[in-house]
Design an enzyme around this catalytic site. Structure first.
Site, PDB file in Angstrom:
ATOM      1  CD  GLU A  51      -3.203  -0.832   2.180  1.00 46.77           C
ATOM      2  OE1 GLU A  51      -2.971   0.074   3.124  1.00 46.77           O
ATOM      3  OE2 GLU A  51      -4.064  -1.361   2.234  1.00 46.77           O
ATOM      4  CD  GLU A  74      -5.020  -5.106   3.101  1.00 48.28           C
ATOM      5  OE1 GLU A  74      -4.038  -5.660   2.866  1.00 48.28           O
ATOM      6  OE2 GLU A  74      -5.296  -4.287   3.739  1.00 48.28           O
TER       7      GLU A  74
END
Length: 302
Positions: free
Chosen positions: A127, A219
């Site tokens: 991320e 995710e």
């Protein structure tokens, strides 16, 4: 890859559905022969995301240990017929360049061990945050050749701006990637969402992006962006319906007994070594996601 889709060896689009581990520095005890048997055979998952955190007591604290741990989980998931996402879980700092040398070392080690497998996907930056898309792109164009020099064919998954959201919190969208893609073949771009926090604007970007570029949702959660709080199953189902329609593969966060509502097992399950099958050890989110991995076509829009 075939066009914007992940395809099997016959050139047919496939949708993988499965679970992500939590950080292996904290929850390795949740990843046992019994729990992985349950994931593969009771849940019918076809993909496991192995999350190796870089900081927070992860890889940088003991590279040999965490490489060996990832290697073992890859072996165990592969033996059960699952695909494996090798997740370089850089989170804080959010600039993937901060871990460039460590990433080179990790992916070199993992690729050398698993170059002959056909079930590995490499997620090179979990991320990214606080950095521009051109900087993430530059990182990807330095790491992908490291992998390709060893494993020429495996798909590589590239994180996108602002916590793998195509930059939505920073006023961007998928167009920055569409108009300036990574210079590499056989890659996909990652998108993360948490249904209680990420609403119609995220859903719309995911829909548009999937029409233009290969996307893998590596995710997501049914709760808020921290994986906490109440589950929003209705919004989550809207995402799952879209992903089924567009053949977007997905992985849910997470396969552990962390106290947060987003961890599928009730606290204490891992220390007690189960029970792993059925639903008696599962939180509400675990029951819901298990059902949708097992029988993905049985649930209308909620």
């Amino acid at each position: 890859m075939c066009g914007t889709k992940l395809c099997n060896e016959h050139g047919n689009p496939v949708q993988l559905r499965g679970m992500s581990t939590h950080g292996t520095q904290w929850y390795a005890r949740c990843l046992t022969g019994g729990s992985l048997d349950a994931l593969a055979d009771d849940w019918n998952a076809d993909v496991l995301r192995v999350s190796t955190y870089v900081q927070e007591g992860g890889y940088e604290s003991d590279p040999a240990h965490f490489t060996a741990l990832a290697d073992s989980l890859i072996e165990q998931a592969s033996a059960r017929g699952m695909y494996v996402i090798v997740d370089w879980h850089m989170l804080d700092p959010g600039d993937p360049m901060a871990n460039l040398d460590n990433a080179r070392r990790f992916f070199t080690d993992i690729a050398r061990r698993h170059k002959d497998r056909d079930n590995i996907l490499y997620e090179i930056a979990n991320e990214p945050s606080g950095v521009s898309w051109p900087r993430i792109k530059s990182y990807a164009e330095q790491i992908i050749p490291v992998i390709r020099d060893i494993d020429a064919d495996a798909p590589v998954l590239v994180g996108t701006r602002a916590w793998s959201s195509f930059g939505i919190p920073e006023g961007a969208d998928e167009s920055e990637v569409v108009n300036n893609p990574v210079d590499a073949s056989n890659i996909m771009y990652t998108f993360h969402f948490y249904a209680a926090s990420h609403r119609d604007d995220y859903l719309a970007v995911l829909a548009r992006a999937a029409d233009r570029i290969p996307v893998f949702v590596t995710e997501f959660g049914t709760q808020n962006y921290a994986g906490e709080g109440a589950d929003d199953f209705a919004m989550s189902q809207r995402y799952l319906d879209l992903m089924a329609d567009r053949r977007i593969s997905w992985v849910n966060w997470n396969f552990s007994d962390d106290h947060r509502s987003g961890a599928v097992f009730r606290t204490g399950t891992c220390a007690a070594d189960g029970p792993w099958t059925g639903t008696s050890s599962l939180k509400p989110a675990g029951v819901w996601i298990r059902d949708r991995i097992r029988t993905p076509d049985s649930f209308p829009t909620g």
